[in-house]
Write a protein that holds these residues in place. Structure first.
Motif, short mmCIF file in Angstrom:
data_model
loop_
_atom_site.label_atom_id
_atom_site.label_comp_id
_atom_site.label_asym_id
_atom_site.label_seq_id
_atom_site.Cartn_x
_atom_site.Cartn_y
_atom_site.Cartn_z
N TRP A 72 -20.86 -31.47 37.77
CA TRP A 72 -19.73 -30.91 37.17
C TRP A 72 -19.30 -29.56 38.10
O TRP A 72 -20.21 -28.83 38.35
N ASP A 73 -18.01 -29.72 38.25
CA ASP A 73 -17.47 -28.32 39.03
C ASP A 73 -17.23 -27.22 38.01
O ASP A 73 -16.00 -27.27 37.35
N VAL A 74 -18.20 -26.46 37.79
CA VAL A 74 -18.06 -25.43 36.63
C VAL A 74 -18.00 -23.93 37.12
O VAL A 74 -18.90 -23.67 37.87
N THR A 75 -17.24 -23.23 36.37
CA THR A 75 -17.35 -21.94 36.66
C THR A 75 -17.40 -21.26 35.32
O THR A 75 -16.59 -21.29 34.59
N SER A 76 -18.72 -20.44 35.05
CA SER A 76 -19.00 -20.05 33.83
C SER A 76 -18.15 -18.76 33.49
O SER A 76 -17.88 -18.46 32.27
N GLY A 77 -17.74 -18.00 34.25
CA GLY A 77 -16.98 -16.70 33.93
C GLY A 77 -17.96 -15.69 33.42
O GLY A 77 -18.95 -15.71 33.52
N ALA A 78 -17.09 -15.03 32.46
CA ALA A 78 -18.21 -13.92 31.86
C ALA A 78 -17.89 -14.05 30.19
O ALA A 78 -17.02 -14.39 29.79
N PHE A 79 -18.90 -13.53 29.48
CA PHE A 79 -19.09 -13.44 28.17
C PHE A 79 -18.35 -12.51 27.54
O PHE A 79 -18.19 -11.41 27.99
N ASP A 80 -17.34 -12.71 26.70
CA ASP A 80 -16.35 -11.76 25.93
C ASP A 80 -16.81 -11.49 24.59
O ASP A 80 -16.69 -12.39 23.70
N TRP A 81 -17.65 -10.43 24.61
CA TRP A 81 -18.16 -10.11 23.13
C TRP A 81 -17.15 -9.84 22.24
O TRP A 81 -17.29 -10.44 21.00
N SER A 82 -16.17 -9.27 22.77
CA SER A 82 -15.14 -8.79 21.67
C SER A 82 -14.37 -9.97 20.80
O SER A 82 -14.13 -10.36 19.94
N ARG A 83 -13.88 -11.12 21.79
CA ARG A 83 -13.79 -12.57 21.25
C ARG A 83 -14.50 -13.07 20.52
O ARG A 83 -14.05 -13.54 19.27
N PHE A 84 -15.94 -13.23 20.96
CA PHE A 84 -16.80 -13.85 19.80
C PHE A 84 -17.08 -13.18 18.83
O PHE A 84 -17.07 -13.64 17.66
N LYS A 85 -17.03 -11.78 18.81
CA LYS A 85 -17.18 -11.02 17.51
C LYS A 85 -16.32 -11.13 16.85
O LYS A 85 -16.24 -11.28 15.31
N THR A 86 -14.95 -11.27 17.15
CA THR A 86 -13.93 -11.48 16.30
C THR A 86 -13.75 -12.96 15.30
O THR A 86 -13.66 -12.98 14.37
N ASN A 87 -14.11 -13.86 16.34
CA ASN A 87 -14.31 -15.03 15.80
C ASN A 87 -15.30 -15.36 14.92
O ASN A 87 -15.52 -15.94 13.75
N LEU A 88 -16.57 -14.63 14.96
CA LEU A 88 -17.84 -14.45 14.19
C LEU A 88 -17.45 -14.15 12.81
O LEU A 88 -17.73 -14.47 11.88
N HIS A 89 -16.66 -12.92 12.78
CA HIS A 89 -16.58 -12.27 11.43
C HIS A 89 -15.60 -13.02 10.70
O HIS A 89 -15.37 -13.09 9.45
N ALA A 90 -14.62 -13.70 11.46
CA ALA A 90 -13.43 -14.53 10.71
C ALA A 90 -14.49 -15.65 10.07
O ALA A 90 -14.06 -15.95 8.75
N GLU A 91 -15.18 -16.20 10.72
CA GLU A 91 -16.23 -17.37 9.96
C GLU A 91 -17.03 -16.64 8.79
O GLU A 91 -17.00 -17.48 7.68
#
Length: 452
Positions: A72-91
């Motif tokens: 696979w031609d994959v570029t992982s990029g960077a982890f966005d903590w703020s986006r994950f945290k927002t989704n986490l607390h919504a769940e």
């Protein structure tokens, strides 16, 4: 004597919620429940659920690397903590709403405030309301413990890990239990430079020695800077972060220091001792086999009793309490052969006796195999998994099963069914393997690794 309620539950975690729902909806009892923080307790709000979501998030780093090996031609990029945290607390908010609605639908009256015990049949809310109940159930869970030392107030615990404003660049985790090891793997997987201190000789005390050694090896090879036999002497805030002085000279400065050095039952200020309820050395509520305390009208389930501190166990204890008290069917919660999983990378799944425990009880055979699984071997990684069975030489029953591998938690659940049913080694041997899988090793190990 008439009471305001048949049952008053203090604590809205897994055990308390299950007991309240069943007592109200199935037994027809008049039930109230008080929760001072958020419905769902440790597991849903600040434990199992958010932690497992963080485990999932941290697993994408090696997955991106493996994908390239698979074409696979994959570029992982960077982890966005703020986006994950927002989704986490919504769940978490969604799940909290489900818990609250289910209680309401079952007819339970909910008080979103702290409650304390005044006597054998009385509780008082923080707003001054006082209620009487025929039965009181304490299900207040536990909380992280941080020892006192110079600078200890600078530490965070697992509770705060889901609330961090930003992902640290460099982090120290102190402790060697499953919470410490899980977060070490999580943060390492998210790209944090992780160091872990544990004052003992090996992490995951109480688990099978071979299995925990295997986990430690895989953690360190995966990038966790693990130092056993090491503890913190002091911490001090500096312009660069938190300066940590250790017992072994591994001094450094970190952005965040997390302590996971044990948990204490939440009984402080609940009025239990004053009401005559016997408490143990750690403050745990002492109960009998039916979760009854020294005060006959007061019961306790879950982590506050410090028996087996696992969410499914608390749920079973809550259900057994209702069977005993409201259905007149005395029921002991079954604490035998409880499977569990440690969500490190790789995971550790375990059920039954460790090799060390079994050896002390009777003559045994040990079947053990460590190997490189094909998925990561193909990707060029050096990961190794472990499959292990402990067998009674006399009865041939499988006394314990220990798996260190990706998705070990999923595998151990199924192995636990067979072991709970009393399966023998020959039952395992008669089972045809599913190929190619890691777990097929459980039914293809024919010759003991060692006999004890």
């Amino acid at each position: 004597m008439s009471f305001d309620y048949d049952l008053f539950v203090i604590g809205g975690g897994s055990g308390g919620v299950r007991a309240a729902r069943l007592a109200s909806s199935e037994a027809g009892a008049k039930v109230a429940l008080a929760e001072e923080y958020r419905m769902g307790g440790t597991c849903v709000i600040r434990g199992c659920v958010p932690k497992k979501l963080m485990v999932f998030a941290s697993g994408y780093t090696p997955a991106f690397e493996d994908a390239r090996a698979y074409g696979w031609d994959v570029t992982s990029g960077a982890f966005d903590w703020s986006r994950f945290k927002t989704n986490l607390h919504a769940e978490l908010t969604r799940l909290e709403g489900i818990y609250t609605r289910n209680l309401g639908n079952a007819g339970v009256e909910i008080f979103h405030t702290r409650a304390v015990v005044k006597d054998a049949h009385t509780v008082e809310l923080a707003n001054g309301q006082v209620f009487t109940a025929k039965h009181i159930l304490v299900a207040t869970g536990g909380r992280p413990f941080v020892p006192e030392f110079p600078g200890s107030d600078l530490a965070v615990t697992s509770n705060e890990m889901f609330l961090l404003d930003a992902l640290p660049k460099k982090m120290l985790i102190v402790g060697g239990g499953f919470i410490a090891c899980e977060f070490a793997c999580i943060m390492n997987g998210l790209g944090v430079d992780v160091t872990q201190f544990y004052r003992g000789a090996q992490v995951l005390r109480g688990f099978d020695d071979e299995a925990r050694g295997h986990v430690a090896d895989q953690m360190t090879s995966g990038g966790v800077n693990l130092h056993v036999g090491t503890d913190v002497v002091s911490m001090k805030k500096t312009p660069d972060g938190i300066a940590v002085k250790s017992t072994t000279g591994h001094d450094d400065t970190y952005d965040v220091v997390m302590y996971a050095t044990g948990r204490n039952p939440n009984t402080d200020g609940l009025g239990l001792a004053e009401a005559g309820v016997k408490l143990g050395r750690k403050g745990e509520v002492v109960v009998d086999d039916y979760s009854q305390t020294s005060v006959p009208s007061i019961y306790a389930v879950g982590d506050v009793t410090d028996r087996i501190n696992l969410t499914p166990v608390a749920i079973r204890e809550g259900a057994a309490f209702v069977e005993t008290v409201f259905h007149g069917r005395p029921t002991k919660p079954d604490h035998d052969l409880v499977a569990s999983a440690v969500f490190t990378q790789p995971e550790l799944g375990t059920v039954g006796l460790t090799e060390e425990e079994a050896r002390e009880r009777e003559p045994i055979e040990v079947y053990s195999a460590a190997f490189r699984p094909m998925q990561t071997l193909f990707a060029g990684r050096e990961d190794r998994v472990l499959m292990k069975l402990i067998v009674s030489r006399e009865t041939r029953k499988v006394l314990g099963c220990h798996i260190v591998a990706p998705n070990a938690g999923e595998m151990i659940q199924l192995a636990a069914i067979a072991i709970k049913m009393g399966a023998t080694k020959e039952d395992f041997d008669r089972t045809v393997a599913v190929h190619p899988t890691m777990s097929e090793e459980l039914v293809t190990m024919k010759t003991p690794t060692r006999v004890a």
